[in-house]
Design a protein around this motif. Structure first.
Motif, PDB file in Angstrom:
ATOM      1  N   ASP A 199      -0.633  -2.615  -0.014  1.00  0.00           N
ATOM      2  CA  ASP A 199      -0.625  -1.417  -0.863  1.00  0.00           C
ATOM      3  C   ASP A 199      -1.074  -0.189  -0.063  1.00  0.00           C
ATOM      4  OD1 ASP A 199       0.228  -2.970  -2.926  1.00  0.00           O
ATOM      5  OD2 ASP A 199      -1.737  -3.130  -3.914  1.00  0.00           O
ATOM      6  N   ARG A 200      -2.102  -0.349   0.733  1.00  0.00           N
ATOM      7  CA  ARG A 200      -2.581   0.782   1.540  1.00  0.00           C
ATOM      8  C   ARG A 200      -1.535   1.194   2.572  1.00  0.00           C
ATOM      9  NH1 ARG A 200      -8.952  -0.719   2.831  1.00  0.00           N
ATOM     10  NH2 ARG A 200      -9.725  -0.382   0.702  1.00  0.00           N
ATOM     11  N   LEU A 201      -0.839   0.205   3.150  1.00  0.00           N
ATOM     12  CA  LEU A 201       0.190   0.512   4.131  1.00  0.00           C
ATOM     13  C   LEU A 201       1.337   1.289   3.491  1.00  0.00           C
ATOM     14  CD1 LEU A 201       0.870  -0.010   7.126  1.00  0.00           C
ATOM     15  CD2 LEU A 201       2.143  -2.035   6.388  1.00  0.00           C
ATOM     16  N   GLU A 202       1.781   0.832   2.310  1.00  0.00           N
ATOM     17  CA  GLU A 202       2.870   1.524   1.609  1.00  0.00           C
ATOM     18  C   GLU A 202       2.448   2.929   1.178  1.00  0.00           C
ATOM     19  OE1 GLU A 202       3.952  -0.999  -1.568  1.00  0.00           O
ATOM     20  OE2 GLU A 202       4.855  -2.566  -0.284  1.00  0.00           O
ATOM     21  N   LYS A 203       1.193   3.042   0.702  1.00  0.00           N
ATOM     22  CA  LYS A 203       0.715   4.360   0.277  1.00  0.00           C
ATOM     23  C   LYS A 203       0.637   5.319   1.458  1.00  0.00           C
ATOM     24  CE  LYS A 203      -3.085   6.494  -2.278  1.00  0.00           C
ATOM     25  NZ  LYS A 203      -4.388   6.270  -2.951  1.00  0.00           N
ATOM     26  N   ALA A 204       0.159   4.842   2.598  1.00  0.00           N
ATOM     27  CA  ALA A 204       0.076   5.684   3.788  1.00  0.00           C
ATOM     28  C   ALA A 204       1.467   6.093   4.257  1.00  0.00           C
ATOM     29  CB  ALA A 204      -0.671   4.939   4.895  1.00  0.00           C
ATOM     30  N   SER A 205       2.429   5.150   4.195  1.00  0.00           N
ATOM     31  CA  SER A 205       3.801   5.465   4.611  1.00  0.00           C
ATOM     32  C   SER A 205       4.426   6.522   3.715  1.00  0.00           C
ATOM     33  CB  SER A 205       4.635   4.182   4.606  1.00  0.00           C
ATOM     34  OG  SER A 205       5.967   4.455   4.956  1.00  0.00           O
ATOM     35  N   ALA A 206       4.212   6.382   2.374  1.00  0.00           N
ATOM     36  CA  ALA A 206       4.763   7.365   1.436  1.00  0.00           C
ATOM     37  C   ALA A 206       4.120   8.733   1.645  1.00  0.00           C
ATOM     38  CB  ALA A 206       4.553   6.887   0.000  1.00  0.00           C
ATOM     39  N   SER A 207       2.825   8.753   1.899  1.00  0.00           N
ATOM     40  CA  SER A 207       2.126  10.025   2.124  1.00  0.00           C
ATOM     41  C   SER A 207       2.631  10.708   3.391  1.00  0.00           C
ATOM     42  CB  SER A 207       0.623   9.761   2.208  1.00  0.00           C
ATOM     43  OG  SER A 207      -0.065  10.941   2.495  1.00  0.00           O
ATOM     44  N   TYR A 208       2.874   9.904   4.426  1.00  0.00           N
ATOM     45  CA  TYR A 208       3.361  10.476   5.680  1.00  0.00           C
ATOM     46  C   TYR A 208       4.763  11.071   5.495  1.00  0.00           C
ATOM     47  CZ  TYR A 208       5.209  10.727  10.416  1.00  0.00           C
ATOM     48  OH  TYR A 208       5.795  11.155  11.564  1.00  0.00           O
ATOM     49  N   LYS A 209       5.610  10.367   4.757  1.00  0.00           N
ATOM     50  CA  LYS A 209       6.973  10.866   4.529  1.00  0.00           C
ATOM     51  C   LYS A 209       6.951  12.164   3.735  1.00  0.00           C
ATOM     52  CE  LYS A 209       9.284   6.360   4.748  1.00  0.00           C
ATOM     53  NZ  LYS A 209      10.055   5.341   3.982  1.00  0.00           N
TER      54      LYS A 209
END
Length: 603
Positions: free
Chosen positions: A551-561
């Motif tokens: 979940d943290r990985l997906e959230k970080a990826s979405a935030s970066y995009k």
């Protein structure tokens, strides 16, 4: 010689081995004899099987408590006497030792007589001779003491003698402990019957109350189903009466409340008790099986030895004479080895009764030592646990009777009165008793009822062991910094499968002593869960950890995009298209020129 006389003989022989000084004014020998007599006097008759286990446990735990208390006092006294004692005090203690041994010897002669066999007569004469020698040595002991003319010599003597006295006192307790263990091995079948009787009674009671509960709930569900059908029929009528509909709905609500109330029946506590005794019986079966195997092995060796002794008169060739003698020695060694194994097994049986001690945390007040039972009642322990008293509402001591068989039904815990054969309901052995008249509880015993509900006029003080705060208040600490990945992994692997459940329980309870409760819950979860349950919890913790990481990985990826999308994209010169900007600029210039040309029309 019977077992009790063997104990008296060996105990007296141990105390007369070497001259020593009694550290305390109290002699522990009479109390130890009392424990042995109490163990031998426990009745095992029909109707008392269920109390046999409890009485042995009371005696064993009382002996442990007495052992601890006496040795604590003796250690303090030995330490004091080894460092700061005067000559007059040592001589006084030696005179007291002589007096104690005179009383002990008189008690021994009274209990050991009459002499029924030559072996008893031999043992008796041996003790008399040892006593005479011991008293002479003590008199010489006093004579040597009086020649100590300097305090330095007294200190050297004290440092040599008082640790020796402490060791002899502990040896006496260890000997009695071994004898109690050995004595329990003779009662192993009775103990098994007692535990089985308790377990079977509780299991049958669980089954009975479960059947009653299931039948009761089934009847309620049937009635609810019928009322639901009636409600549906009334609801579908074109001309329905609101009164009838309300009555049916009210009846359905009452039935639902009864179904919910049925979940509060005492079957859960009864099931916990039944499970406890089932585990207790399983543990005991292992000890019982081991002791039976040792007994069978001993009987087999004794039969072989008997056959060997019967063949001693047979002529044996000279070359085999040495082998024959070795065979006799081997039988003795084997029997001695079996005796040691039986003693170890007997010690395991002793530990079976005392491994958890008296299952209580003891407190002290101006009256004495007491513990809080499962129902929150204050029970005072006297005579090192052999007697337990409850303080009633008038401040009087009342002995706790805990030998009646108790059962459960839909109304709660009850027992059968021996005289009237009435069913009396009682929440605990030291509380008020009730009987049912016209479906209402009527008090059978008269007191203020402090054990059922709080009564301000009651003089009994009841202490909640979790109510006090052990540690002082500590201001919050702001911890800066991060843990390295290895430390985080260690914490997760160690506590990840257990700490969330524990913290949830503590948060729900919100006790006044959360640290104590947290530690208690951690130990409870650790030792109550099986290995399979622990592994399952670890797998759940790993899955939860993996989910958090994902979940943290997906959230970080979405935030970066999202951040990337907001940034200005740098383009190459050949990619720049400024036609729109030029068109807008030309339109603006044309507009300004048109406005300026309007001034010519004014002239």
């Amino acid at each position: 010689m019977d077992i009790y006389k063997q104990y008296l003989y060996k105990l007296q022989k141990l105390t007369l081995k070497d001259p020593y000084i009694h550290l305390l004014d109290e002699d522990e020998i009479p109390k130890m004899k009392e424990y042995i007599r109490k163990l031998n006097s426990i009745s095992f008759d029909e109707g008392t099987y269920h109390t046999y286990f409890g009485e042995i446990k009371t005696i064993v735990n009382s002996f442990n408590l007495y052992w601890t208390d006496i040795m604590d006092e003796a250690i303090k006294e030995a330490d004091r006497c080894s460092h700061c004692v005067k000559l007059n005090e040592i001589i006084e203690k030696t005179h007291k030792t002589m007096l104690i041994h005179k009383v002990t010897q008189a008690d021994f002669e009274t209990e050991f007589l009459p002499l029924n066999t030559p072996l008893e007569e031999q043992a008796y004469n041996e003790i008399v001779d040892k006593y005479t020698t011991f008293m002479k040595n003590l008199e010489e002991f006093i004579h040597d003491l009086k020649r100590l003319d300097r305090q330095e010599k007294v200190d050297v003597f004290a440092k040599e003698q008082f640790p020796k006295s402490l060791k002899i006192k502990n040896d006496v307790f260890v000997f009695t402990y071994n004898h109690i263990s050995y004595l329990l091995s003779f009662f192993v079948d009775r103990i098994r019957v007692s535990i089985e009787e308790i377990f079977l009674r509780l299991r049958n009671n669980v089954r009975s109350i479960q059947e009653q509960s299931d039948s009761y709930v089934t009847d309620l569900l049937t009635r609810l189903y019928e009322k639901n059908k009636e409600h549906l029929q009334i609801y579908r009528q074109d001309n329905r009466a609101s009164v009838e509909l309300a009555e049916v709905q009210r009846s359905m609500t009452i039935i639902k409340d009864k179904i919910e109330d049925s979940k509060q029946r005492p079957v859960h506590r009864l099931q916990e008790e039944c499970k406890y005794w089932e585990e207790k019986l399983s543990e005991f079966q292992q000890i019982h099986s081991c002791m039976k195997k040792l007994q069978e092995e001993e009987n087999r060796v004794l039969e072989q030895q008997k056959l060997f002794n019967s063949m001693k008169d047979t002529e044996i060739p000279a070359p085999k004479q040495k082998c024959w003698e070795n065979m006799g020695d081997k039988f003795k060694e084997k029997l001695q080895e079996i005796d040691e194994l039986k003693l170890n097994a007997a010690k395991a049986l002793y530990t079976f009764f005392s491994v958890r001690g008296p299952d209580r945390i003891f407190y002290s007040d101006n009256i004495g030592r007491y513990y809080m039972d499962d129902y929150g009642h204050q029970c005072y322990v006297l005579d090192h646990g052999l007697s337990v008293y409850h303080v009633n509402c008038q401040g009087e001591f009342v002995e706790v009777h805990n030998k009646d068989k108790y059962f459960y039904d839909s109304m709660g815990r009850f027992y059968i009165d021996k005289d009237t054969q009435e069913k009396l309901y009682q929440i605990a052995p030291c509380t008020s008793s009730y009987k049912i008249q016209n479906d209402i509880f009527v008090k059978h015993s008269k007191d203020c009822g402090h054990s059922e509900k709080h009564n301000k006029e009651c003089r009994t003080f009841v202490k909640d062991p979790t109510d006090g705060i052990i540690l002082p208040p500590i201001p919050p600490v702001d911890i800066q910094g991060k843990l390295d990945p290895e430390a985080v992994k260690f914490l997760w692997d160690t506590f990840g499968h257990i700490l969330p459940d524990v913290l949830h329980d503590v948060a729900e309870a919100r006790p006044k002593n959360p640290i104590h409760t947290l530690a208690h819950k951690l130990l409870t979860y650790k030792y109550k869960r099986t290995n399979a349950e622990t592994e399952l919890k670890k797998q759940e913790a790993d899955m939860y950890r993996s989910k958090i990481y994902q979940d943290r990985l997906e959230k970080a990826s979405a935030s970066y995009k999202a951040w990337k999308k907001k940034q200005t994209r740098h383009r190459k010169p050949d990619e720049i298209d400024d036609s729109e900007e030029k068109s807008a600029f030309n339109a603006h210039v044309a507009k300004q020129e048109f406005i300026q040309s309007l001034g010519n029309y004014d002239n």
